[in-house]
Enzyme design. Structure first.
Site, short mmCIF file in Angstrom:
data_model
loop_
_atom_site.label_atom_id
_atom_site.label_comp_id
_atom_site.label_asym_id
_atom_site.label_seq_id
_atom_site.Cartn_x
_atom_site.Cartn_y
_atom_site.Cartn_z
N ASP A 108 0.82 -1.00 0.11
CA ASP A 108 -0.05 -0.02 0.01
C ASP A 108 0.90 1.25 -0.10
O ASP A 108 1.72 1.45 -0.83
CB ASP A 108 -1.01 -0.14 1.05
CG ASP A 108 -2.01 1.18 1.25
OD1 ASP A 108 -3.06 0.97 0.60
OD2 ASP A 108 -1.95 1.93 2.13
N HIS A 274 -7.10 -6.89 0.42
CA HIS A 274 -5.85 -5.82 0.40
C HIS A 274 -4.83 -6.32 1.30
O HIS A 274 -3.81 -5.84 0.94
CB HIS A 274 -6.48 -4.43 0.61
CG HIS A 274 -5.65 -3.38 0.70
ND1 HIS A 274 -4.99 -2.95 -0.49
CD2 HIS A 274 -5.14 -2.43 1.67
CE1 HIS A 274 -4.56 -1.90 -0.29
NE2 HIS A 274 -4.52 -1.54 1.01
#
Length: 295
Positions: A108, A274
């Site tokens: 991320d 994620h």
């Protein structure tokens, strides 16, 4: 809390030219830098870092503005939260630890910092691993209604201070746990210790401001830097991992996207959302070990 999540790791605080960085490190072998994403801290690596430390000199750092690293007030152009500034922190951290060359792994936001490390310090970065992102410029230039809806926080957090800061101030832990638990499995894969760390960090108003600045920089000065690099491809090997249940899988082509900016790209989707290192730690370890063995 780091001691419980990272048994046997040494805790350090290292002053860089722009911040003070909190980290944990352990192991002996090729240096390996692990960088976390939003809205987390270095604690996100607790399921994989101890095993990697059996073969590597592992460094898990809190990015500038996150966790227990320092949180300077954002500058008008947000440049002190540019990925260039945050990457410089990490280059200096690794030098302070005696690691002149190293493998960089990021998830991320940490993957965006690692990308800039590979750009600005390419002679030191042996390999680059990015998790669940396509390049920032590609993602902004591909924005449509579906993406803006799925990643609404990108456009919320970049609003001028103090609007997002004030709106988020009274929403911890609801907002933080909602962000990490947004996948199909909710909070199932997140240890209670790590959850407490994320919530603790975001109870500090300076963290909320700093992380907004991270996103503001990404929508401004970072894009300027990325556009200047468009004709210069990254040379070191790149591993791309992403979640089959997430936005990157649905809306982007990460292998193709990274081949636009790097010469040597490989990777695949894992069957998760994620937060790969917490949802699928065994698979992440397997992919990293295979990739790093050739780096």
């Amino acid at each position: 809390m780091s001691a419980k999540l990272f048994p046997g790791f040494e805790r350090r605080r290292i002053r860089t030219s722009g911040a003070t960085i909190k980290l944990v490190h352990a192991g002996d072998g090729p240096p390996l830098l692990l960088l976390h994403g939003y809205p987390e801290t270095h604690a996100m690596w607790h399921k994989v870092a101890p095993r990697l430390a059996r073969r590597y000199s592992v460094v898990c750092a809190d990015l500038r503005g996150y966790g227990d690293s320092s949180k300077p007030k954002g500058q008008p152009d947000h440049s002190n939260y540019s990925k260039r500034a945050m990457a410089q922190d990490m280059a200096e951290v690794m030098s302070a630890l005696g690691h002149e060359s190293f493998h960089a792994v990021g998830h991320d936001r940490g993957a965006r910092v690692a990308h800039r490390l590979a750009r600005d310090h390419g002679e030191r970065v042996r390999s680059l691993t990015v998790m669940d992102i396509s390049p920032t410029l590609k993602m902004y230039e591909s924005t449509d209604k579906a993406f803006a809806t799925a990643y609404y926080h990108w456009f919320f957090l970049i609003q001028p201070t103090p609007l997002p800061e004030k709106l988020l101030a009274n929403q911890v832990p609801y907002y933080i746990l909602g962000r990490i638990g947004r996948g199909r499995s909710g909070l199932t894969h997140f240890s209670e210790g790590a959850q407490r760390e994320y919530v603790r960090a975001f109870r500090d108003p300076r963290t909320i401001h700093a992380t907004c600045e991270d996103y503001r920089a990404a929508a401004g000065i970072d894009l300027v830097h990325d556009k200047k690099d468009l004709k210069r491809k990254i040379r070191m090997p790149v591993l791309v991992l992403w979640g089959r249940q997430g936005v990157i899988e649905r809306m982007f082509d990460p292998i193709r996207d990274w081949r636009e900016v790097a010469r040597d790209v490989r990777g695949r989707a894992l069957d998760c959302g994620h937060f790969l290192p917490e949802e699928k730690p065994i698979e992440v370890l397997r992919e990293l070990r295979r990739f790093l063995a050739h780096g």
